[in-house]
Enzyme design. Structure first.
Site, PDB file in Angstrom:
ATOM      1  N   HIS A 148     -18.452  -8.035   5.446  1.00 44.99           N
ATOM      2  CA  HIS A 148     -18.041  -7.600   3.933  1.00 44.99           C
ATOM      3  C   HIS A 148     -19.182  -8.083   3.163  1.00 44.99           C
ATOM      4  CE1 HIS A 148     -14.948  -7.351   1.000  1.00 44.99           C
ATOM      5  NE2 HIS A 148     -15.382  -8.299   0.161  1.00 44.99           N
ATOM      6  N   ASP A 182     -16.284  -5.032   8.414  1.00 39.93           N
ATOM      7  CA  ASP A 182     -15.763  -5.798   7.325  1.00 39.93           C
ATOM      8  C   ASP A 182     -14.332  -6.033   7.579  1.00 39.93           C
ATOM      9  OD1 ASP A 182     -14.828  -6.626   4.824  1.00 39.93           O
ATOM     10  OD2 ASP A 182     -15.715  -5.097   3.727  1.00 39.93           O
ATOM     11  N   SER A 206     -15.667  -5.046  -3.619  1.00 44.83           N
ATOM     12  CA  SER A 206     -14.389  -5.631  -3.295  1.00 44.83           C
ATOM     13  C   SER A 206     -13.244  -5.479  -4.064  1.00 44.83           C
ATOM     14  CB  SER A 206     -14.583  -6.995  -2.847  1.00 44.83           C
ATOM     15  OG  SER A 206     -13.558  -7.392  -1.809  1.00 44.83           O
TER      16      SER A 206
END
Length: 717
Positions: free
Chosen positions: A689, A654, A569
């Protein structure tokens, strides 16, 4: 051989990934041919000129078309990438199986969490061998009572490729369970209510719910919903037995920089709605016993003033950064909680960050950070005497666990270190004694004494000392020969922990050193540490990480040829940025759901998180912010140069870093990089995610990553 469903284009790409020299056929939409010798042939995404101009600066975004999620060409390209990755990784399948079996062999598959008490019942979760998800249970009164299954996530997951549980709140009388689940990975949760007496789920079905709390009447539910950009912004009141269409809008947060959340005070007496941006807060409170009461603002929002509120007796306890960036604690009368009536209880300290507080009938617990390590401090509310809980290890992680009882002297805490498995304790806040309730079993003969933890300092380019935490098998020769995996994050003020993960034993036993750099952008060393790595100080995050890598090499822990790095991320942004800045420094890079298309994403206010993160990264509409972000944006700065070996992972659903960011980055890297190092792109088409949701599926993903890492670092098997 196990088969899975693929489109025609992806099947054709699989043919191209055989050991026979081939090119992708012209009929494969969106995938161009790439000349290559025998072996798997990487797909090459077609380039479609798409100029983007801002502040007189024009950038070419040739892969903008990959944002078209419903376009069959996009799916074809992603599946071709998956096929190529599978072909390249095929020789490692035996190693993947071995790693998976090792990791699975350390887990007690049928297990039970430590029960916690709430309202006369003991709540816990358990797992069963062969089942992907936990089962939520409780027993009334004692552990000898019959078990009541509240929610079996394995049943909810039937027919689904993904399942994630978010909220789970039991009403005060224990009869009702409000819970929310997501079945796509997009983190869009649906709220339902289950009657635990009958086992039936009610007619309630609220969509896009982000937080939920019960009022004290056992029939009123407050919940927050998100907007099209996934920003939690509306607070609703629902009365059981009435249709959701009649729910009352209690408050709407209209400033797009702010997100809204609802919770209940630990005393149970107040409901609390918090509006928060990255730099500013505003809190509203109202009595839990009077759910239709008007909301009272504790302190009107002021730019750069952050605060949070809890309740005790006739006072609110407030954690505030007024008077100091690292926060202090003040109290205020319930009847007049404004700032004019705040009285300081615990002052601001330059070296100690107050991260949170929890109140009990007779005690106050503070969650603190000092010198990069977490601490728990206890204050007796009658005598005002305070003490810190001590821990024996040099590097560790500790945090408060499930503490649902108000009138208790016991604090439930969770503790672990890189070598100590997760451990649950009850700490007596009066006697200062502690009782170990459970340490997560690690099967297969795990022996913590085989490993060494260490903390070293790296010197950043501006002279700042950056802590780096390490764990490795004892007997390490610091001659630069060891393979090392350096991890980092450095954003949002999140601290970087090096905790325990039984999966890591497979790496440690093969001689891999694991390290985590506590770089600026996190809050490990206080809020100034966060400030030093955000907005127009963001480059410090990247140069701190580079300095950490160089320091480990200089001290003999590894060498450039044996150094791998990993981040996800915002940590994926870190990977992309340092690859551009120092591509010569790293042998292998692993980037998970990487936030690499910074300029384009932060220029699109319709995307999730964008507006709220202007205070973390900057706003590209401001020229000075644009110019600064342009310096480090990974996608923008890909160039014709040699890059390290790279594994990029993402998920199609995501909602935080859209799949197209890593897809575009990979496509551009393939077109421009001048080396012959492997570049693999793996996308999970049924997750979000956090990757796969089932515990066995997650282990397979970890085994894949470790097999890639070990193979590319040349670690002998």
């Amino acid at each position: 051989m196990r088969f899975f469903s693929l489109s025609l284009a992806a099947l054709l790409a699989l043919v191209a990934c055989s050991t026979t020299p081939a090119v992708a056929p012209a009929s494969a939409p969106g995938v161009a041919a790439a000349p290559a010798p025998s072996g798997p042939v990487p797909p090459v995404a077609r380039r479609v000129p798409h100029p983007v101009t801002l502040h007189g600066d024009t950038r070419q975004d040739d892969y903008f078309w990959l944002r078209e999620k419903e376009n069959p060409e996009v799916r074809a390209y992603l599946e071709a990438e998956a096929a190529y990755t599978a072909a390249v990784m095929k020789p490692t399948e035996a190693l993947q199986r071995k790693l998976y079996e090792e990791m699975l062999g350390r887990i007690q598959q049928t297990d039970l969490s430590v029960p916690y008490r709430k309202g006369g019942s003991l709540y816990y979760s358990r797992t069963e061998e062969g089942k992907q998800y936990p089962i939520l249970c409780r027993k009334k009164g004692t552990l000898e009572a019959p078990e009541e299954v509240m929610l079996d996530l394995n049943v909810l997951a039937e027919g689904q490729k993904f399942l994630s549980l978010s909220e789970r709140e039991v009403s005060d009388d224990g009869h009702l369970l409000a819970y929310s689940v997501d079945t796509t990975g997009f983190r869009q949760f649906t709220l339902q209510v289950k009657d635990l007496r009958t086992g039936k789920t009610g007619v309630e079905r609220m969509e896009k719910v982000t937080s939920v709390v019960w009022a004290a009447d056992n029939r009123t539910l407050f919940y927050v919903t998100e907007d099209a950009a996934k920003r939690p912004f509306k607070l609703w009141r629902h009365t059981l037995g009435t249709p959701s269409s009649e729910d009352v809008l209690v408050y709407e947060e209209k400033d797009e920089r702010f997100t809204l959340g609802v919770q209940r005070s630990r005393s149970g007496e107040y409901l609390i709605a918090s509006s928060d941006s990255s730099t500013t807060s505003e809190v509203r409170v109202w009595p839990a016993r009077n759910p239709t009461a008007a909301l009272t603002v504790v302190a009107p929002r002021e730019q750069d003033h952050e605060y949070s509120v809890d309740h005790h007796g006739e006072q609110f306890y407030i954690l505030t950064n007024s008077g100091g960036r690292n926060f202090r604690v003040v109290t205020a009368p319930v009847k007049s909680p404004g700032r004019a009536n705040w009285k300081e209880l615990i002052p601001h300290r330059e070296a100690v960050l107050l991260q949170g507080l929890s109140l009990f009938k007779n005690h106050l617990m503070l969650y603190e950070f000092e010198a990069g390590l977490p601490h728990l401090s206890i204050t007796d509310l009658k005598t005002r005497a305070s003490h810190r809980i001590s821990f024996p290890e040099l590097v560790y992680v500790v945090y408060p666990e499930m503490n649902e009882e108000w009138d208790t002297k016991l604090l439930r805490i969770a503790y672990q270190s890189p070598v100590t498995p997760p451990s649950i304790y009850d700490y007596d806040m009066v006697s200062r004694g502690r009782k170990l309730l459970k340490q997560t079993p690690v099967l297969g003969g795990y022996d913590a004494s085989r490993y060494q933890t260490e903390r070293v300092m790296a010197e950043a380019k501006d002279g700042v000392k950056v802590p780096v935490n390490l764990v490795y098998r004892k007997g390490l020769k610091k001659d630069g020969s060891a393979p090392l995996l350096l991890m980092g994050y450095g954003a949002y003020g999140f601290p970087a922990f090096l905790g325990f993960n039984s999966n890591d034993v497979s790496l440690l036993e093969r001689g891999v050193v694991l390290a985590t750099a506590q770089i600026r952008g996190g809050s490990d060393l206080g809020k100034a540490w966060h400030d030093g790595g955000r907005m127009r100080n963001k480059m410090n995050t990247f140069t701190d990480f580079i300095a950490s890598a160089e320091g480990l090499i200089a001290q003999g822990y590894t060498s450039k040829e044996r150094l791998a790095i990993e981040g996800g991320s915002a940590g994926g942004l870190l990977m992309g940025a340092v690859m551009n800045l120092r591509p010569d420094l790293f042998k292998v890079v692993m980037a998970h759901v990487p936030f690499v298309d910074v300029l384009n994403t932060m220029s699109d206010a319709s995307l999730p998180l964008t507006v709220g993160e202007f205070e973390e990264w900057g706003n590209p509409q401001v020229k000075e912010d644009y110019d600064y972000m342009r310096r480090y944006c990974p996608y923008t700065n890909v160039a014709a140069r040699d890059y390290p070996t790279l594994l990029v992972k993402t998920s199609f659903n995501d909602s935080q870093v859209m799949y197209w960011e890593p897809a575009k980055w990979v496509a551009k890297l393939r077109a421009l990089k001048t080396d012959k190092n492997p570049l693999l792109f793996q996308i999970n088409m049924n997750a979000g995610h956090g990757g796969a949701s089932g515990r066995y599926d997650r282990l397979k993903e970890v085994a894949f990553d470790q097999a890639f890492l070990l193979t590319q670092l040349g670690v002998a098997q």
